[in-house]
Design a protein around this motif. Structure first.
Motif, PDB file in Angstrom:
ATOM      1  N   ILE A 154       0.525  -1.434   0.148  1.00  0.00           N
ATOM      2  CA  ILE A 154      -0.280   0.179  -0.047  1.00  0.00           C
ATOM      3  C   ILE A 154       0.937   1.275   0.239  1.00  0.00           C
ATOM      4  O   ILE A 154       0.440   2.352  -0.108  1.00  0.00           O
ATOM      5  CB  ILE A 154      -1.527   0.279   1.134  1.00  0.00           C
ATOM      6  CG1 ILE A 154      -1.766   1.312   1.159  1.00  0.00           C
ATOM      7  CG2 ILE A 154      -0.319   0.506   2.688  1.00  0.00           C
ATOM      8  CD1 ILE A 154      -3.010   0.385   0.246  1.00  0.00           C
ATOM      9  N   THR A 155       2.117   1.279   0.494  1.00  0.00           N
ATOM     10  CA  THR A 155       2.560   2.706   0.636  1.00  0.00           C
ATOM     11  C   THR A 155       3.471   2.999  -1.349  1.00  0.00           C
ATOM     12  O   THR A 155       3.461   4.264  -0.859  1.00  0.00           O
ATOM     13  CB  THR A 155       4.295   1.908   1.433  1.00  0.00           C
ATOM     14  OG1 THR A 155       5.521   1.103   0.924  1.00  0.00           O
ATOM     15  CG2 THR A 155       4.195   2.045   2.868  1.00  0.00           C
TER      16      THR A 155
ATOM     17  N   ALA B  49       1.516   5.674  -1.510  1.00  0.00           N
ATOM     18  CA  ALA B  49       1.018   6.988  -0.706  1.00  0.00           C
ATOM     19  C   ALA B  49       1.103   8.881  -0.972  1.00  0.00           C
ATOM     20  O   ALA B  49      -0.015   9.179  -0.339  1.00  0.00           O
ATOM     21  CB  ALA B  49       2.218   7.099  -0.166  1.00  0.00           C
ATOM     22  N   ASP B  50       1.509   8.761  -2.479  1.00  0.00           N
ATOM     23  CA  ASP B  50       1.094  10.296  -2.449  1.00  0.00           C
ATOM     24  C   ASP B  50      -0.026  10.692  -3.674  1.00  0.00           C
ATOM     25  O   ASP B  50      -0.053  11.389  -3.754  1.00  0.00           O
ATOM     26  CB  ASP B  50       2.207  10.876  -2.919  1.00  0.00           C
ATOM     27  CG  ASP B  50       3.725  10.957  -2.646  1.00  0.00           C
ATOM     28  OD1 ASP B  50       3.529  11.212  -1.369  1.00  0.00           O
ATOM     29  OD2 ASP B  50       4.261  10.372  -2.642  1.00  0.00           O
ATOM     30  N   VAL B  51      -0.770  10.020  -3.503  1.00  0.00           N
ATOM     31  CA  VAL B  51      -2.414  10.203  -4.204  1.00  0.00           C
ATOM     32  C   VAL B  51      -3.590  11.081  -3.182  1.00  0.00           C
ATOM     33  O   VAL B  51      -2.828  12.024  -2.376  1.00  0.00           O
ATOM     34  CB  VAL B  51      -3.528   8.466  -3.811  1.00  0.00           C
ATOM     35  CG1 VAL B  51      -2.656   7.889  -4.684  1.00  0.00           C
ATOM     36  CG2 VAL B  51      -3.944   8.440  -2.332  1.00  0.00           C
TER      37      VAL B  51
ATOM     38  N   PRO C 159       0.606   3.632   7.816  1.00  0.00           N
ATOM     39  CA  PRO C 159       1.247   3.162   6.937  1.00  0.00           C
ATOM     40  C   PRO C 159       1.222   3.854   5.804  1.00  0.00           C
ATOM     41  O   PRO C 159       2.146   4.684   5.042  1.00  0.00           O
ATOM     42  CB  PRO C 159       1.521   1.576   6.212  1.00  0.00           C
ATOM     43  CG  PRO C 159       0.981   0.607   7.465  1.00  0.00           C
ATOM     44  CD  PRO C 159      -0.555   1.694   8.062  1.00  0.00           C
ATOM     45  N   LEU C 160       0.259   4.281   4.777  1.00  0.00           N
ATOM     46  CA  LEU C 160       0.318   4.428   3.684  1.00  0.00           C
ATOM     47  C   LEU C 160       0.366   6.520   3.860  1.00  0.00           C
ATOM     48  O   LEU C 160       0.923   6.814   3.040  1.00  0.00           O
ATOM     49  CB  LEU C 160      -1.337   4.491   2.876  1.00  0.00           C
ATOM     50  CG  LEU C 160      -1.531   5.142   1.443  1.00  0.00           C
ATOM     51  CD1 LEU C 160      -2.209   4.572   0.745  1.00  0.00           C
ATOM     52  CD2 LEU C 160      -2.194   6.798   2.123  1.00  0.00           C
ATOM     53  N   LEU C 161      -0.286   6.492   4.628  1.00  0.00           N
ATOM     54  CA  LEU C 161       0.207   8.131   5.513  1.00  0.00           C
ATOM     55  C   LEU C 161       1.374   8.280   5.693  1.00  0.00           C
ATOM     56  O   LEU C 161       1.541   8.882   5.623  1.00  0.00           O
ATOM     57  CB  LEU C 161      -1.171   8.579   6.816  1.00  0.00           C
ATOM     58  CG  LEU C 161      -2.578   8.415   6.537  1.00  0.00           C
ATOM     59  CD1 LEU C 161      -2.845   8.926   7.977  1.00  0.00           C
ATOM     60  CD2 LEU C 161      -3.142   9.497   4.951  1.00  0.00           C
ATOM     61  N   THR C 162       1.728   7.479   6.866  1.00  0.00           N
ATOM     62  CA  THR C 162       3.921   7.862   7.099  1.00  0.00           C
ATOM     63  C   THR C 162       4.441   8.100   6.311  1.00  0.00           C
ATOM     64  O   THR C 162       5.272   8.332   5.961  1.00  0.00           O
ATOM     65  CB  THR C 162       3.596   7.294   8.339  1.00  0.00           C
ATOM     66  OG1 THR C 162       3.579   5.909   8.169  1.00  0.00           O
ATOM     67  CG2 THR C 162       3.015   7.642   9.260  1.00  0.00           C
ATOM     68  N   ALA C 163       4.170   7.198   5.121  1.00  0.00           N
ATOM     69  CA  ALA C 163       4.556   7.143   3.745  1.00  0.00           C
ATOM     70  C   ALA C 163       4.619   7.807   2.863  1.00  0.00           C
ATOM     71  O   ALA C 163       5.873   8.297   1.983  1.00  0.00           O
ATOM     72  CB  ALA C 163       4.798   5.809   2.924  1.00  0.00           C
TER      73      ALA C 163
ATOM     74  N   ALA D 293       5.241  11.852   0.974  1.00  0.00           N
ATOM     75  CA  ALA D 293       6.243  12.321   0.681  1.00  0.00           C
ATOM     76  C   ALA D 293       5.870  14.056   1.839  1.00  0.00           C
ATOM     77  O   ALA D 293       7.177  14.339   1.943  1.00  0.00           O
ATOM     78  CB  ALA D 293       6.899  13.044  -0.660  1.00  0.00           C
ATOM     79  N   ASP D 294       5.277  14.242   1.654  1.00  0.00           N
ATOM     80  CA  ASP D 294       4.292  15.650   2.255  1.00  0.00           C
ATOM     81  C   ASP D 294       3.782  15.172   2.703  1.00  0.00           C
ATOM     82  O   ASP D 294       2.580  15.584   2.255  1.00  0.00           O
ATOM     83  CB  ASP D 294       4.239  16.851   0.993  1.00  0.00           C
ATOM     84  CG  ASP D 294       3.785  18.361   1.698  1.00  0.00           C
ATOM     85  OD1 ASP D 294       3.960  17.885   2.995  1.00  0.00           O
ATOM     86  OD2 ASP D 294       3.813  19.018   0.959  1.00  0.00           O
TER      87      ASP D 294
END
Length: 308
Positions: free
Chosen positions: A188-189, A192-194, A212-216, A218-219
């Motif tokens: 899922i990571t 991450a930047d969707v 995991p998605l949120l913490t990965a 970039a911003d």
């Protein structure tokens, strides 16, 4: 006439004689049913697991369908809460909750596509100000609604669509429908930047994927809108509190109640045209209404459409 009749929430419907429908309201009309999809929503309303279920029996299920009105015109109709649904030879519709269909519409394709297609279509049009060039993650992309969501996001101009699911065989078919990347929940990571998540899964899988998605990302200060549409994996999700603090996350839902009926109806003509013109790939299989008992418990990956 004949109809599929449910006598309780824990038994399949039976094909039986049923009294003819009668129109009583100012905007009601009796129509001939040509095709009605067997949707997850239909089963959930019948077994009382959906929040909009009335729990009334006996019940003729069916939340929508393609019908022929008294003038011979084809309409796609959405029914309000009623004990006389579209799994019947005839039913009663509120004409204000229906739209005329384009010439050449295939009743089976329309009946199969409108309900699952509407979920992502309305979410991106009415619950989120989607813009061309944004990136979309579809959670549960291997189901009928998720499969349609991949195509609809691309049709609306998504620059990147990531399709996530558990069935790796079905995932492999999604790039041909517009998915730029296919992943399992363990990966899922990679998404991450969707900008927006269309979630047809919910439950524990969503809860375990969210942090995991949120913490990965970039911003983490970049906004992420998570739209809860379906709950195939569970009605509740134990969302960790850190998920709401670790990133600029906005969680909202899209469905009956959060979107007014008039907004759903307003989107139907364009969706029906897209289906009729072949812009959306639809997996549909027509089955006789008389075979409702077998169809009700089927695990077919195709959208079953009941034909009286």
């Amino acid at each position: 006439m004949h109809a599929a009749v449910l006598m309780s929430h824990d038994t399949p419907p039976v094909y039986a004689e049923h009294p003819d429908p009668v129109a009583t309201g100012e905007h009601e009309m009796v129509v001939q049913v040509l095709a009605a999809g067997l949707h997850h929503l239909t089963r959930a309303k019948a077994n009382r697991s959906h929040y909009s279920s009335t729990g009334s029996f006996p019940l003729v299920p069916g939340v929508d369908g393609v019908v022929r009105d008294a003038t011979g015109r084809l309409r796609y109709a959405v029914l309000d809460d009623t004990v006389l649904g579209t799994f019947a030879d005839r039913t009663v519709i509120d004409v204000r909750r229906s739209v005329l269909l384009p010439e050449g519409s295939d009743p089976v394709r329309i009946a199969a596509a409108m309900n699952p297609g509407m979920s992502a279509w309305v979410a991106l049009r009415r619950r989120f100000a989607f813009q061309e060039g944004q990136h979309v993650l579809v959670l549960g992309a291997t189901g009928s609604a998720g499969r349609m969501a991949v195509q609809i996001a691309k049709r609306f101009g998504a620059a990147r669509v990531v399709a996530a699911g558990r069935d790796t065989t079905r995932l492999k078919a999604l790039p041909a429908l517009g998915a730029d990347q296919v992943i399992t929940f363990d990966e899922i990571t990679a998404a991450a930047d969707v900008d927006v998540v269309l979630d047809f899964v919910w439950g524990t899988p969503t809860a375990e994927a969210m942090l995991p998605l949120l913490t990965a990302r970039a911003d983490r200060s970049a906004p992420l809108t998570w739209i809860q549409i379906g709950s195939i994996a569970g009605e509740t999700a134990p969302i960790p509190s850190a998920a709401l603090r670790a990133a600029r996350l906005h969680i909202l839902g899209s469905g009956i109640g959060s979107v007014p009926p008039r907004d759903f109806i307003a989107e139907l003509p364009e969706l029906a045209a897209a289906v009729t013109e072949g812009e959306l790939d639809v997996q549909a299989r027509a089955v006789p209404l008389a075979g409702i008992a077998q169809a009700w418990t089927s695990s077919s990956t195709e959208r079953l459409v009941l034909v009286p």
